[in-house]
Design an enzyme around this catalytic site. Structure first.
Site, PDB file in Angstrom:
ATOM      1  N   GLU A 116      11.212 -13.441  -6.775  1.00 38.58           N
ATOM      2  CA  GLU A 116      10.442 -13.440  -5.514  1.00 38.58           C
ATOM      3  C   GLU A 116      11.756 -13.976  -4.655  1.00 38.58           C
ATOM      4  OE1 GLU A 116       7.733 -16.652  -5.855  1.00 38.58           O
ATOM      5  OE2 GLU A 116       6.265 -15.378  -6.972  1.00 38.58           O
ATOM      6  N   LYS A 118      13.406 -16.483  -2.087  1.00 43.01           N
ATOM      7  CA  LYS A 118      13.292 -18.012  -2.010  1.00 43.01           C
ATOM      8  C   LYS A 118      13.480 -18.217  -0.362  1.00 43.01           C
ATOM      9  CE  LYS A 118      14.791 -22.578  -3.587  1.00 43.01           C
ATOM     10  NZ  LYS A 118      14.458 -23.245  -2.160  1.00 43.01           N
ATOM     11  N   ASP A 120      13.529 -19.954   3.015  1.00 38.24           N
ATOM     12  CA  ASP A 120      14.338 -21.039   3.627  1.00 38.24           C
ATOM     13  C   ASP A 120      13.526 -21.592   4.776  1.00 38.24           C
ATOM     14  OD1 ASP A 120      15.953 -23.269   3.651  1.00 38.24           O
ATOM     15  OD2 ASP A 120      17.422 -22.043   4.411  1.00 38.24           O
ATOM     16  N   TYR A 228       3.442 -17.774  -1.921  1.00 40.96           N
ATOM     17  CA  TYR A 228       3.886 -17.620  -3.411  1.00 40.96           C
ATOM     18  C   TYR A 228       3.461 -18.464  -4.573  1.00 40.96           C
ATOM     19  CZ  TYR A 228       6.704 -21.624  -1.626  1.00 40.96           C
ATOM     20  OH  TYR A 228       6.968 -22.707  -0.870  1.00 40.96           O
ATOM     21  N   LYS A 315      20.412 -19.524  -6.047  1.00 46.40           N
ATOM     22  CA  LYS A 315      20.823 -19.996  -4.790  1.00 46.40           C
ATOM     23  C   LYS A 315      21.941 -19.016  -4.208  1.00 46.40           C
ATOM     24  CE  LYS A 315      19.118 -23.757  -3.019  1.00 46.40           C
ATOM     25  NZ  LYS A 315      19.563 -24.280  -2.091  1.00 46.40           N
ATOM     26  N   CYS A 409      37.087 -37.506  30.973  1.00 47.83           N
ATOM     27  CA  CYS A 409      36.637 -36.196  31.014  1.00 47.83           C
ATOM     28  C   CYS A 409      37.882 -35.473  31.204  1.00 47.83           C
ATOM     29  CB  CYS A 409      35.838 -36.453  32.487  1.00 47.83           C
ATOM     30  SG  CYS A 409      35.318 -34.522  32.745  1.00 47.83           S
ATOM     31  N   CYS A 412      37.539 -33.877  35.280  1.00 46.50           N
ATOM     32  CA  CYS A 412      37.593 -35.004  36.380  1.00 46.50           C
ATOM     33  C   CYS A 412      38.440 -36.381  36.164  1.00 46.50           C
ATOM     34  CB  CYS A 412      36.202 -35.105  37.171  1.00 46.50           C
ATOM     35  SG  CYS A 412      35.240 -36.207  36.440  1.00 46.50           S
ATOM     36  N   CYS A 427      30.393 -37.724  30.656  1.00 42.79           N
ATOM     37  CA  CYS A 427      30.857 -38.094  31.663  1.00 42.79           C
ATOM     38  C   CYS A 427      30.055 -38.495  32.742  1.00 42.79           C
ATOM     39  CB  CYS A 427      31.732 -36.820  32.214  1.00 42.79           C
ATOM     40  SG  CYS A 427      32.533 -37.104  33.909  1.00 42.79           S
ATOM     41  N   CYS A 433      31.856 -34.465  39.397  1.00 45.04           N
ATOM     42  CA  CYS A 433      32.613 -33.765  38.147  1.00 45.04           C
ATOM     43  C   CYS A 433      32.376 -32.363  38.419  1.00 45.04           C
ATOM     44  CB  CYS A 433      32.148 -34.303  37.066  1.00 45.04           C
ATOM     45  SG  CYS A 433      32.806 -33.148  35.558  1.00 45.04           S
TER      46      CYS A 433
HETATM   47  S1  IVH Z   1       7.543 -21.951  -6.065  1.00 41.58           S
HETATM   48  C1  IVH Z   1       6.221 -25.345  -8.860  1.00 41.58           C
HETATM   49  N1  IVH Z   1       8.377 -20.097  -4.803  1.00 41.58           N
HETATM   50  O1  IVH Z   1      11.478 -24.123  -2.493  1.00 41.58           O
HETATM   51  C2  IVH Z   1       6.902 -24.258  -7.860  1.00 41.58           C
HETATM   52  N2  IVH Z   1       8.822 -22.248  -4.072  1.00 41.58           N
HETATM   53  O2  IVH Z   1      12.762 -25.767  -4.245  1.00 41.58           O
HETATM   54  C3  IVH Z   1       6.574 -24.556  -7.012  1.00 41.58           C
HETATM   55  N3  IVH Z   1      10.552 -22.100  -2.094  1.00 41.58           N
HETATM   56  O3  IVH Z   1       9.522 -26.755  -2.287  1.00 41.58           O
HETATM   57  C4  IVH Z   1       7.564 -23.735  -5.867  1.00 41.58           C
HETATM   58  N4  IVH Z   1      10.433 -19.927  -1.851  1.00 41.58           N
HETATM   59  O4  IVH Z   1       9.409 -24.868  -0.587  1.00 41.58           O
HETATM   60  C5  IVH Z   1       8.339 -21.167  -4.926  1.00 41.58           C
HETATM   61  N5  IVH Z   1       9.141 -17.951  -3.792  1.00 41.58           N
HETATM   62  C6  IVH Z   1       9.124 -19.354  -3.905  1.00 41.58           C
HETATM   63  C7  IVH Z   1       9.684 -20.153  -2.899  1.00 41.58           C
HETATM   64  C8  IVH Z   1       9.716 -21.495  -3.001  1.00 41.58           C
HETATM   65  C9  IVH Z   1      10.839 -21.078  -1.172  1.00 41.58           C
HETATM   66  C10 IVH Z   1      10.732 -23.404  -1.833  1.00 41.58           C
HETATM   67  C11 IVH Z   1       9.448 -24.378  -1.777  1.00 41.58           C
HETATM   68  C12 IVH Z   1       9.877 -25.546  -2.867  1.00 41.58           C
HETATM   69  C13 IVH Z   1      11.141 -25.258  -2.900  1.00 41.58           C
HETATM   70  C14 IVH Z   1      11.607 -25.724  -4.481  1.00 41.58           C
END
Ligand code: IVH
Length: 673
Positions: A116, A118, A120, A228, A315, A409, A412, A427, A433
């Site tokens: 999946e 992740k 942000d 998710y 990551k 500044c 000025c 300033c 200015c």
């Molecule tokens: S699963 C028990 N799936 O990442 C597992 N988390 O570091 C629950 N996040 O707090 C999380 N994408 O805010 C999961 N595809 C994804 C995610 C995801 C982003 C975030 C989420 C979580 C944090 C964990």
């Protein structure tokens, strides 16, 4: 005790202090200074030291908690299942280790993985009962979070009533709330324009937005959400993947990146693919998540105290370049704030050439410990704006001096000041200015303010340099002859400006207030002010105690407005604008029927009402020949009081013996009962 022990103790203490500080920066200030990776590295080092030296363990160590985003002003709720975090990995080898651990724990090769994105953003837990959204709660400290249902309801991609069928009567679904790149850029452009601090990345913008008290503003910003994870006693399927596909049918946004993977080769290809493809996504991502698909196997694998053993995050590496600092320049904004800017030897980063990067403020220059001509690391991670993340001190030129913040500044020469508790130097020479003056002129003529076509950044500077426009009111003294006397001005451009000036006299009072560049008075505040006070005289004479009674006006804004009108040059400018024909009051509805039932009566409105809105009451007063005033004085005839009338106003009305009437009494007075 041996020396090595005290070195360890010092290191542990240092790591804890640093981690606590970064936690605060991240969760409270929404202004992280280091990358997640650096944070994780420090956390890992501390965890391993605490494991090796249990005698130095401490229940308050940052390793024992998962941050908190709980803020005042929201009700809180306990999570039915705690909201945990995920372990992080940074390489395919580490993901392979994860797969090996699973194989060992299950004693079998027979498992599938779901890959999946992740996302942000900021995590959210939604509770649905009988197909309807009942409650939305933030992660908080993992055990309890803020109830933000009203704000979440404004997110259009979240189903309030589920589609299709087959959902459990009671279930929880978790996902990530995000501000898409486009909406983030738009929001930051507005904030830059208003000289409000920018959000460093969409994550901070999303969490900041979700915690706003005003859900209309939340709706305007355009949040989105992806889901998710589903939890219930009564799930529709016994695999994570199938549950997600069901959720999608019910109306939840489940990323199309969600894929079933069978072995480490699939995982490797998935990583390779998304490492590049994610750059095309409309929302920010900072990695991938790998989860064991079977819920039975998940149950078998279980949890550590902080995260599931059946899932891991991978990551992405932030793109980074190393380049030389040419010099640090100091720039002066419209409000006088001084911003240090690193001017760099041009370097290619994520497809664009980077030459400059803001260093934001003195604290950041100090923390990074930047010396003249240092080699600097520039990163574009979750941030669109390139960020200086560190210094390669091994490459420092011998004898190089630390970069000094200017004391005066750069334009000025006035000595800079700093407001206690704030990071920015400014300033104080507001009215002398040049960049501040030109900045205010540019703002005044801007599209969303007076909209004077034909005057842009360059023209404003030129008019200022020629001594023709040295303040906003001078714009209305411009003539055809004067404009034509300037180089590069022909008949047509002069005509265009004069027409723009003429048209600006019809610009509404709300926009006039915004155009004045009163510190902290942005577009929204200006609207609120204009509607609450009705005209400039009321606003000019309003004490701070009355200003703060206006919706959304806090003490800082109130003080700033008061200070602005205490400067005689500002009053003089406003008089000149008024004489020139600029709107200094809200329009009186020309079409409505008028009476003189309230003729000669001055009425102050306070509090909130049920039968009509405040604005409607204001209009009713005026329509019936009365005058609405923002503040109570001896001249006030009545106070029209709703619920939650401010105690200061109540006190004042009582002490002056002014009759306080409620909405029914008021409506009776104008025969509307
Ligand atoms: S699963 C028990 N799936 O990442 C597992 N988390 O570091 C629950 N996040 O707090 C999380 N994408 O805010 C999961 N595809 C994804 C995610 C995801 C982003 C975030 C989420 C979580 C944090 C964990």
């Amino acid at each position: 005790m041996s020396t090595s022990h005290s070195i360890v103790e010092d290191r542990i203490k240092q790591l804890r202090d640093e981690l606590n500080r970064h936690n605060h920066n991240y969760y409270v200030l929404n202004a992280p200074e280091i990358s997640d990776r650096e944070f994780d590295m420090m956390m890992k080092e501390l965890e391993s030291l605490e494991l090796q030296y249990p005698e130095w363990d401490d229940p308050l160590s940052p390793t024992h908690r998962v941050g908190s985003d709980i803020s005042k002003g929201f009700g809180q709720a306990a999570h039915i299942y705690p909201m945990l975090s995920l372990g992080n990995t940074y390489s395919i080898e580490e993901v392979d280790d994860f797969m090996r651990r699973i194989r060992t724990a299950l004693g079998s090769d027979d498992f599938e993985i779901v890959g999946e994105m992740k996302f942000d953003g900021t995590s959210i837990s939604l509770i649905y009962e009988h197909g309807r959204l009942i409650r939305a709660v933030t992660r908080g400290d993992g055990e309890r979070g803020d109830i933000v249902t009203d704000n979440v309801r404004t997110i259009r991609s979240i189903p309030l009533q589920l589609q299709g069928s087959g959902w459990p009567d009671h279930f929880e679904i978790r996902g990530e709330i995000l501000l898409p790149w486009k909406a983030f850029d738009k929001l930051n452009a507005e904030r830059a324009y208003n000289e409000e601090p920018l959000f460093a990345n969409p994550r901070n913008a999303a969490s900041g937005t979700l915690k706003m008290q005003n859900s209309a503003e939340v709706a305007r910003r355009g949040l989105d959400a992806y889901f998710y994870y589903m939890l219930s006693e009564d799930l529709p399927a016994d695999t994570h993947y199938a549950n997600m596909m069901e959720a999608r049918k019910w109306g939840f946004k489940v990323s199309s990146a969600t894929t079933l993977l069978h072995n480490i080769d699939d995982v490797d290809k998935y990583i390779q693919y998304w490492d590049t493809a994610r750059k095309e996504l409309p929302v920010a991502t900072d990695g991938l998540v790998f989860k064991v698909n079977s819920l039975w196997q998940q149950l078998n694998l279980g949890y550590t105290s902080k995260s599931p053993r059946w899932a891991i995050a991978y990551k992405f590496q932030a793109e980074r370049a190393l380049t030389r600092l040419q010099h640090v320049s100091f720039e002066v904004g419209r409000m006088g704030i001084i911003t240090p800017v690193a001017n760099l030897e041009p370097v290619l980063l994520s497809g664009t050439i980077v030459k400059r990067a803001s260093l934001h403020n003195e604290d950041i220059v100090r923390t990074l410990d930047i010396h003249e001509h240092d080699m600097l690391y520039v990163e574009k991670g979750g941030e669109i704006i390139p960020k200086i993340t560190g210094v390669e001190s091994a490459d420092r030129e011998p004898g190089a001096k630390p970069v000094q913040f200017v004391t005066h500044c750069p334009v000025c020469g006035t000595e800079l000041r700093r407001i206690e508790g704030e990071a920015a130097w400014f300033c104080p020479n507001k009215y002398g200015c040049p960049p501040q003056i030109v900045g205010r002129i540019e703002h005044f003529v801007g599209r969303r303010m007076m909209n004077i076509d034909g005057i842009g950044e360059e023209t404003a500077q030129m008019l200022y340099d020629a001594g023709m426009v040295t303040g906003i009111a001078d714009i209305y003294d411009l003539t055809r002859e004067r404009l034509l006397s300037l180089d590069r001005f022909g008949e047509r451009s002069a005509e265009r400006i004069l027409q723009g000036i003429e048209d600006s006299k019809n610009v509404t009072f709300e926009r006039v207030i915004y155009a004045l560049s009163i510190p902290y008075v942005g577009e929204t505040v200006a609207k609120k002010l204009a509607r609450a006070v009705g005209d400039i005289d009321t606003l000019m004479n309003m004490p701070v105690s009355d200003l703060i009674e206006i919706e959304d006006i806090g003490p800082r804004i109130a003080e700033s407005i008061h200070e602005y009108f205490a400067v005689s040059a500002n009053i003089h400018n406003i008089e000149r604008l008024r004489d020139a024909g600029v709107q200094m009051s809200m329009p009186v509805e020309a079409t409505v029927e008028k009476t003189d039932l309230l003729s000669g009566k001055t009425i102050v409105i306070s509090g909130t009402f049920t039968k009509h809105s405040r604005d409607e009451y204001k209009e009713l007063i005026e329509r019936n020949g009365g005058k609405n005033s923002g503040s109570i004085s001896k001249k006030t005839d009545y106070v029209l009081a709703g619920d939650n009338m401010g105690p200061a106003k109540l006190e004042k009305a009582k002490s002056l013996g002014i009759p306080i009437i409620d909405e029914s009494q008021f409506l009776a007075m104008i025969n509307m009962d």
